[in-house]
Design an enzyme around this catalytic site. Sequence first.
Site, PDB file in Angstrom:
ATOM      1  N   LYS A 126      -6.533  23.287  57.789  1.00 32.30           N
ATOM      2  CA  LYS A 126      -7.807  23.857  58.262  1.00 32.30           C
ATOM      3  C   LYS A 126      -8.652  24.173  57.045  1.00 32.30           C
ATOM      4  O   LYS A 126      -8.105  24.433  55.967  1.00 32.30           O
ATOM      5  CB  LYS A 126      -7.549  25.144  59.052  1.00 32.30           C
ATOM      6  CG  LYS A 126      -8.648  25.498  60.011  1.00 32.30           C
ATOM      7  CD  LYS A 126      -8.445  24.821  61.355  1.00 32.30           C
ATOM      8  CE  LYS A 126      -9.570  25.042  62.303  1.00 32.30           C
ATOM      9  NZ  LYS A 126      -9.207  24.621  63.662  1.00 32.30           N
ATOM     10  N   ASP A 175     -15.195  22.460  63.855  1.00 30.03           N
ATOM     11  CA  ASP A 175     -14.717  23.706  64.472  1.00 30.03           C
ATOM     12  C   ASP A 175     -15.994  24.529  64.625  1.00 30.03           C
ATOM     13  O   ASP A 175     -17.096  23.956  64.627  1.00 30.03           O
ATOM     14  CB  ASP A 175     -13.667  24.388  63.579  1.00 30.03           C
ATOM     15  CG  ASP A 175     -12.857  25.459  64.317  1.00 30.03           C
ATOM     16  OD1 ASP A 175     -11.856  25.114  64.953  1.00 30.03           O
ATOM     17  OD2 ASP A 175     -13.236  26.654  64.267  1.00 30.03           O
TER      18      ASP A 175
HETATM   19  N1  GLU Z   1     -10.983  22.497  65.396  1.00 25.36           N
HETATM   20  C1  GLU Z   1     -10.250  21.869  66.466  1.00 25.36           C
HETATM   21  C2  GLU Z   1      -8.977  22.646  66.730  1.00 25.36           C
HETATM   22  O1  GLU Z   1      -8.956  23.833  66.593  1.00 25.36           O
HETATM   23  C3  GLU Z   1     -10.094  20.373  66.283  1.00 25.36           C
HETATM   24  C4  GLU Z   1      -9.384  19.928  65.041  1.00 25.36           C
HETATM   25  C5  GLU Z   1      -9.389  18.407  64.838  1.00 25.36           C
HETATM   26  O2  GLU Z   1      -9.876  17.679  65.692  1.00 25.36           O
HETATM   27  O3  GLU Z   1      -8.848  18.016  63.801  1.00 25.36           O
HETATM   28  O4  GLU Z   1      -7.975  22.107  67.151  1.00 25.36           O
END
Ligand code: GLU
Length: 452
Positions: free
Chosen positions: A131, A171
């Site tokens: 992340k 996100d």
């Molecule tokens: N931010 C999204 C999550 O919390 C998607 C992450 C992604 O697609 O890599 O899963």
Amino acid sequence: MMLQNIEKKIEDFIARIEARNPNEPEFLQAVKEFAHTVIPFIASHEKYSGKKLLERMTEPERSIIFRVPWVDDQGEIRVNRGFRIQMNSAIGPYKGGLRFHPSVNLSVLKFLAFEQVFKNSLTTLPMGGGKGGSDFDPQGKSDMEIMRFCQAFMTEMCKHIGPETDVPAGDIGVGAREIGYLFGQYKKIRNEFTGVLTGKGLAYGGSLIRPEATGYGVVYFCEQMLATKGEKIEGKTVTVSGFGNVAWGVIKKINALGGKVLTISGPDGYVYDKDGISGEKIDFLLELRDSGNNKAEDYVKKYPEAEFHAGKRPWEVPCDIAIPSATQNELNLEDAQKLVANGSICLTEAANMPCTLEAINHFISQKVLFSPGKASNAGGVATSGLEMTQNSIRLNWSSEEVDQRLHEIMVGIHNACMEYGKEEDGYINYVKGANIAGFVKVAEAMLAQGVV
Ligand code: GLU
């Protein structure tokens, strides 16, 4: 092993994590929720015991923190902080979104990266967990400022990511526009056109259904939960928080399945629309999101028959199903008590960790259907995984094909939760089920790969 011994093991483990990660409350919260269900499982399965698996899983493989200098429209130099937490690559390249929000710090991103590891494992697709993001606040910034910030952010981040290494996505605060600018800068610097980001526009390698996927997946999961009680979404009332991408997808699918959505919310308060948020009102949510205003109250200006409750959260509105879709810790014990007292039968987390630990424990103790975000919101990253596959094979699948795969993945996650989470009295503890099912695959891969 005796119950007291297990409790002691959990306590000791949490004390060590606390000492090692001071001032990281969100990260500790996510680890605590995980440890309480996974430590007893490890203790009763010799192959996972004594291997320091949890110690390894709670230490990021790599944390990258960098300066992001950029110039605003007035010619002022601004400095933000950029992060990428590469948490675990046992089952695939790091994968997870980028969050641009003033609340972003190491603790928030470590909690999100930790959750992402097990969420990605649950999808059954080959994705590790990571992340990233920045404390940059996109509110009130011009399009050119957003572009310059994204370029500055990627100028550093491009050294650490790649289609076989780490594949970021969106996100909170990072949507199609930001992904476009980030992709453009990566391509310019690296001189390669690859699937290094997901959530891309359709014109340059994005996948159909990706924008809807998190919300649709949440509702598919909710359907499966209700089916265990012989219930369905049709005819149910639903409260939703937030009005961003996730809430939009949830509201679209709830309507398609015959449910009625009563609320949305923003940082300013919540909107109650007794007639239901349906039809063109759903499209209006996109306008609201893109207005850059971040005010749920603007909904009531457009639809004056709805009510706005300033400074409040939607959990006081009686409903059958509640779907928190905004951000972490937006639903506490008091909210959980209200929901249960008002007769809600199901809480499906759409945001990441929207419920506090006390709220979760209340739902579980009251035997209400409760699903943690790492299970029910995994459809977003799962569809990112499908975007990566399409990029690799250089083909685009139809909406129907992507949607069908998404549906299958969500049903698979629900089955995995049932396998590990069904208790003696028949209650399905989805927190336990998701944590253990997510853990097992990562643990197997880590054990096979040795101490690395
Ligand atoms: N931010 C999204 C999550 O919390 C998607 C992450 C992604 O697609 O890599 O899963």
